[in-house]
Design a protein around this motif. Sequence first.
Motif, PDB file in Angstrom:
ATOM      1  N   ARG A 162       0.830  -1.212   0.000  1.00  0.00           N
ATOM      2  CA  ARG A 162       0.000   0.000   0.000  1.00  0.00           C
ATOM      3  C   ARG A 162       0.862   1.258   0.000  1.00  0.00           C
ATOM      4  NH1 ARG A 162      -4.487  -1.225   4.643  1.00  0.00           N
ATOM      5  NH2 ARG A 162      -5.398   0.708   3.831  1.00  0.00           N
ATOM      6  N   MET A 163       2.117   1.130  -0.412  1.00  0.00           N
ATOM      7  CA  MET A 163       3.033   2.284  -0.391  1.00  0.00           C
ATOM      8  C   MET A 163       3.832   2.361  -1.687  1.00  0.00           C
ATOM      9  SD  MET A 163       5.794   0.882   2.447  1.00  0.00           S
ATOM     10  CE  MET A 163       7.174   1.816   1.808  1.00  0.00           C
ATOM     11  N   ASP A 164       3.122   2.314  -2.825  1.00  0.00           N
ATOM     12  CA  ASP A 164       3.807   2.492  -4.118  1.00  0.00           C
ATOM     13  C   ASP A 164       4.572   3.807  -4.167  1.00  0.00           C
ATOM     14  OD1 ASP A 164       2.324   0.244  -4.676  1.00  0.00           O
ATOM     15  OD2 ASP A 164       1.479   1.008  -6.545  1.00  0.00           O
ATOM     16  N   CYS A 165       4.016   4.837  -3.533  1.00  0.00           N
ATOM     17  CA  CYS A 165       4.608   6.174  -3.550  1.00  0.00           C
ATOM     18  C   CYS A 165       5.129   6.530  -2.158  1.00  0.00           C
ATOM     19  CB  CYS A 165       3.573   7.217  -3.977  1.00  0.00           C
ATOM     20  SG  CYS A 165       2.876   6.940  -5.619  1.00  0.00           S
ATOM     21  N   VAL A 166       6.348   7.074  -2.099  1.00  0.00           N
ATOM     22  CA  VAL A 166       6.929   7.453  -0.815  1.00  0.00           C
ATOM     23  C   VAL A 166       7.567   8.832  -0.927  1.00  0.00           C
ATOM     24  CG1 VAL A 166       7.350   5.061  -0.136  1.00  0.00           C
ATOM     25  CG2 VAL A 166       9.136   6.320  -1.337  1.00  0.00           C
ATOM     26  N   HIS A 167       7.681   9.492   0.217  1.00  0.00           N
ATOM     27  CA  HIS A 167       8.380  10.767   0.305  1.00  0.00           C
ATOM     28  C   HIS A 167       9.692  10.571   1.035  1.00  0.00           C
ATOM     29  CE1 HIS A 167       4.785  13.770  -0.206  1.00  0.00           C
ATOM     30  NE2 HIS A 167       5.162  13.194  -1.335  1.00  0.00           N
ATOM     31  N   LEU A 168      10.785  10.920   0.376  1.00  0.00           N
ATOM     32  CA  LEU A 168      12.099  10.908   0.999  1.00  0.00           C
ATOM     33  C   LEU A 168      12.349  12.305   1.558  1.00  0.00           C
ATOM     34  CD1 LEU A 168      14.166   8.950  -1.685  1.00  0.00           C
ATOM     35  CD2 LEU A 168      12.775   8.051   0.196  1.00  0.00           C
ATOM     36  N   LYS A 169      12.346  12.407   2.863  1.00  0.00           N
ATOM     37  CA  LYS A 169      12.474  13.703   3.531  1.00  0.00           C
ATOM     38  C   LYS A 169      13.340  13.507   4.763  1.00  0.00           C
ATOM     39  CE  LYS A 169       8.642  15.876   3.991  1.00  0.00           C
ATOM     40  NZ  LYS A 169       7.307  16.276   4.502  1.00  0.00           N
ATOM     41  N   ASP A 170      14.456  14.218   4.841  1.00  0.00           N
ATOM     42  CA  ASP A 170      15.380  13.999   5.948  1.00  0.00           C
ATOM     43  C   ASP A 170      14.977  14.801   7.187  1.00  0.00           C
ATOM     44  OD1 ASP A 170      17.517  12.737   7.182  1.00  0.00           O
ATOM     45  OD2 ASP A 170      18.942  13.243   5.598  1.00  0.00           O
ATOM     46  N   TYR A 171      15.518  14.365   8.310  1.00  0.00           N
ATOM     47  CA  TYR A 171      15.154  14.863   9.639  1.00  0.00           C
ATOM     48  C   TYR A 171      16.436  15.197  10.392  1.00  0.00           C
ATOM     49  CZ  TYR A 171      13.138  14.387  14.430  1.00  0.00           C
ATOM     50  OH  TYR A 171      12.716  14.570  15.730  1.00  0.00           O
ATOM     51  N   ARG A 172      16.519  16.428  10.878  1.00  0.00           N
ATOM     52  CA  ARG A 172      17.682  16.792  11.679  1.00  0.00           C
ATOM     53  C   ARG A 172      17.244  17.679  12.840  1.00  0.00           C
ATOM     54  NH1 ARG A 172      20.502  20.607   7.087  1.00  0.00           N
ATOM     55  NH2 ARG A 172      18.965  22.292   7.103  1.00  0.00           N
ATOM     56  N   ILE A 173      18.113  17.852  13.800  1.00  0.00           N
ATOM     57  CA  ILE A 173      17.861  18.741  14.932  1.00  0.00           C
ATOM     58  C   ILE A 173      18.637  20.023  14.692  1.00  0.00           C
ATOM     59  CG2 ILE A 173      17.976  19.048  17.423  1.00  0.00           C
ATOM     60  CD1 ILE A 173      16.063  16.837  16.459  1.00  0.00           C
ATOM     61  N   GLY A 174      17.913  21.120  14.596  1.00  0.00           N
ATOM     62  CA  GLY A 174      18.547  22.402  14.316  1.00  0.00           C
ATOM     63  C   GLY A 174      18.343  23.394  15.449  1.00  0.00           C
TER      64      GLY A 174
ATOM     65  N   PHE B 204      13.349  20.127   8.732  1.00  0.00           N
ATOM     66  CA  PHE B 204      13.527  19.448   7.448  1.00  0.00           C
ATOM     67  C   PHE B 204      14.957  19.646   6.956  1.00  0.00           C
ATOM     68  CE2 PHE B 204       9.151  21.282   7.509  1.00  0.00           C
ATOM     69  CZ  PHE B 204       8.465  20.092   7.696  1.00  0.00           C
ATOM     70  N   ALA B 205      15.405  18.698   6.133  1.00  0.00           N
ATOM     71  CA  ALA B 205      16.753  18.795   5.587  1.00  0.00           C
ATOM     72  C   ALA B 205      16.802  18.100   4.238  1.00  0.00           C
ATOM     73  CB  ALA B 205      17.753  18.133   6.538  1.00  0.00           C
ATOM     74  N   PRO B 206      17.727  18.509   3.358  1.00  0.00           N
ATOM     75  CA  PRO B 206      17.927  17.765   2.118  1.00  0.00           C
ATOM     76  C   PRO B 206      18.277  16.310   2.433  1.00  0.00           C
ATOM     77  CG  PRO B 206      19.066  19.879   2.028  1.00  0.00           C
ATOM     78  CD  PRO B 206      18.606  19.701   3.442  1.00  0.00           C
ATOM     79  N   VAL B 207      17.867  15.408   1.577  1.00  0.00           N
ATOM     80  CA  VAL B 207      18.166  13.996   1.773  1.00  0.00           C
ATOM     81  C   VAL B 207      19.680  13.807   1.858  1.00  0.00           C
ATOM     82  CG1 VAL B 207      17.992  11.685   0.767  1.00  0.00           C
ATOM     83  CG2 VAL B 207      16.071  13.290   0.570  1.00  0.00           C
ATOM     84  N   GLY B 208      20.125  13.148   2.930  1.00  0.00           N
ATOM     85  CA  GLY B 208      21.546  12.936   3.140  1.00  0.00           C
ATOM     86  C   GLY B 208      22.181  13.927   4.091  1.00  0.00           C
ATOM     87  N   ASP B 209      21.490  15.024   4.403  1.00  0.00           N
ATOM     88  CA  ASP B 209      22.027  16.033   5.313  1.00  0.00           C
ATOM     89  C   ASP B 209      21.584  15.818   6.754  1.00  0.00           C
ATOM     90  OD1 ASP B 209      23.267  17.232   3.205  1.00  0.00           O
ATOM     91  OD2 ASP B 209      22.368  19.212   3.493  1.00  0.00           O
ATOM     92  N   GLY B 210      20.632  14.936   6.959  1.00  0.00           N
ATOM     93  CA  GLY B 210      20.069  14.757   8.289  1.00  0.00           C
ATOM     94  C   GLY B 210      20.493  13.462   8.955  1.00  0.00           C
ATOM     95  N   LEU B 211      19.572  12.924   9.773  1.00  0.00           N
ATOM     96  CA  LEU B 211      19.884  11.787  10.630  1.00  0.00           C
ATOM     97  C   LEU B 211      19.404  10.448  10.093  1.00  0.00           C
ATOM     98  CD1 LEU B 211      18.800  13.453  14.009  1.00  0.00           C
ATOM     99  CD2 LEU B 211      21.121  13.246  13.109  1.00  0.00           C
ATOM    100  N   LEU B 212      18.542  10.449   9.095  1.00  0.00           N
ATOM    101  CA  LEU B 212      17.925   9.208   8.648  1.00  0.00           C
ATOM    102  C   LEU B 212      18.861   8.380   7.775  1.00  0.00           C
ATOM    103  CD1 LEU B 212      14.298  10.420   7.858  1.00  0.00           C
ATOM    104  CD2 LEU B 212      15.214   9.476   9.976  1.00  0.00           C
ATOM    105  N   ASP B 213      18.800   7.074   7.952  1.00  0.00           N
ATOM    106  CA  ASP B 213      19.608   6.129   7.186  1.00  0.00           C
ATOM    107  C   ASP B 213      18.815   5.723   5.947  1.00  0.00           C
ATOM    108  OD1 ASP B 213      21.093   4.064   6.149  1.00  0.00           O
ATOM    109  OD2 ASP B 213      21.026   2.812   7.950  1.00  0.00           O
ATOM    110  N   PHE B 214      18.947   6.507   4.887  1.00  0.00           N
ATOM    111  CA  PHE B 214      18.116   6.278   3.708  1.00  0.00           C
ATOM    112  C   PHE B 214      18.473   5.004   2.955  1.00  0.00           C
ATOM    113  CE2 PHE B 214      16.910  10.688   4.360  1.00  0.00           C
ATOM    114  CZ  PHE B 214      15.551  10.610   4.114  1.00  0.00           C
ATOM    115  N   LYS B 215      19.710   4.587   3.030  1.00  0.00           N
ATOM    116  CA  LYS B 215      20.057   3.344   2.358  1.00  0.00           C
ATOM    117  C   LYS B 215      19.233   2.189   2.931  1.00  0.00           C
ATOM    118  CE  LYS B 215      23.977   0.619   0.728  1.00  0.00           C
ATOM    119  NZ  LYS B 215      23.404  -0.709   0.979  1.00  0.00           N
ATOM    120  N   THR B 216      19.161   2.094   4.248  1.00  0.00           N
ATOM    121  CA  THR B 216      18.376   1.040   4.894  1.00  0.00           C
ATOM    122  C   THR B 216      16.886   1.234   4.642  1.00  0.00           C
ATOM    123  OG1 THR B 216      20.029   0.749   6.625  1.00  0.00           O
ATOM    124  CG2 THR B 216      17.808  -0.023   7.115  1.00  0.00           C
ATOM    125  N   LEU B 217      16.418   2.466   4.742  1.00  0.00           N
ATOM    126  CA  LEU B 217      14.991   2.742   4.565  1.00  0.00           C
ATOM    127  C   LEU B 217      14.531   2.411   3.150  1.00  0.00           C
ATOM    128  CD1 LEU B 217      14.574   6.130   6.476  1.00  0.00           C
ATOM    129  CD2 LEU B 217      14.028   3.834   7.288  1.00  0.00           C
TER     130      LEU B 217
END
Length: 265
Positions: free
Chosen positions: A179-191, A204-217
């Motif tokens: 039920r998740m054909d479409c996803v939003h890649l949005k990074d998360y950081r503490i500013g 909010f942060a550009p993908v890769g600039d924050g805390l989320l492990d996008f490769k795993t996600l």
Amino acid sequence: MKAGLNLFSVRGMIRTEEDFLSTAIKLREAGYSYLQYSGAAFDAERIKRVSERSGLPVLLTHVPMERILADTEKLMEEHALFGCKNIGLGMMPLKILTDENACKETIGALERAAEKMEENGFKFFYHHHHFEFSKFSDGETVFGYMLKQAKHINFTADTYWLQYGGAALPSFFDRLAGRMDCVHLKDYRIGRDKEDALKLRPEFAPVGDGLLDFKTLVEKMKALGAKYYFVEQDDAETYPDPLAQVGRSIGYIGRGGLRGKKAIS
């Protein structure tokens, strides 16, 4: 890996058809492969013209809830005009989300519209925030209720809002399988607050600039059926150069990691 952009990120740059086309061409040149239409008035003819001239297909939209509920047939016809099979809602109004009876009634109405869309070869996607992790009187979350009671509703899984809402990532995606054909890649950081450096807050942060492990996600998303990956940075619009902000995201996705992180493949 191909990725698209949710145009809400650059909403101030798509108000006119001329600006929309210019922005779309720049996004294609930056490396984006497709678009989500959101953040400006919905005009199917204009979307079709810009999509064709820029070479970027529009694969998901956000449209007004009243049209989803009361004008479903026409809405499908309009999406067919520019070849989009995924019709989305950005969120339910907070006035409805915070009223248990109204919320459940609206979910029921959205489910009926979603079923009609599916019967006609379309899919309905609900884009959540953290609000949907609030609970009804029986302790069930709005999100949980939608998953159980609205089987035809699909979800645009948003990595930032899942993190903000306290979902366990990536295991939470198991609940969205199929039920998740479409996803939003949005990074998360503490500013830090610009006016008070002692105030720390999620941002909010550009993908890769924050805390989320996008490769795993992303690996988990792919395994569970995700097809379309849309970068979204809600506040990119507030920067002097919004395109530079979203350019950082597609650069990370397409060319390599930032700050030692692995690239998404």
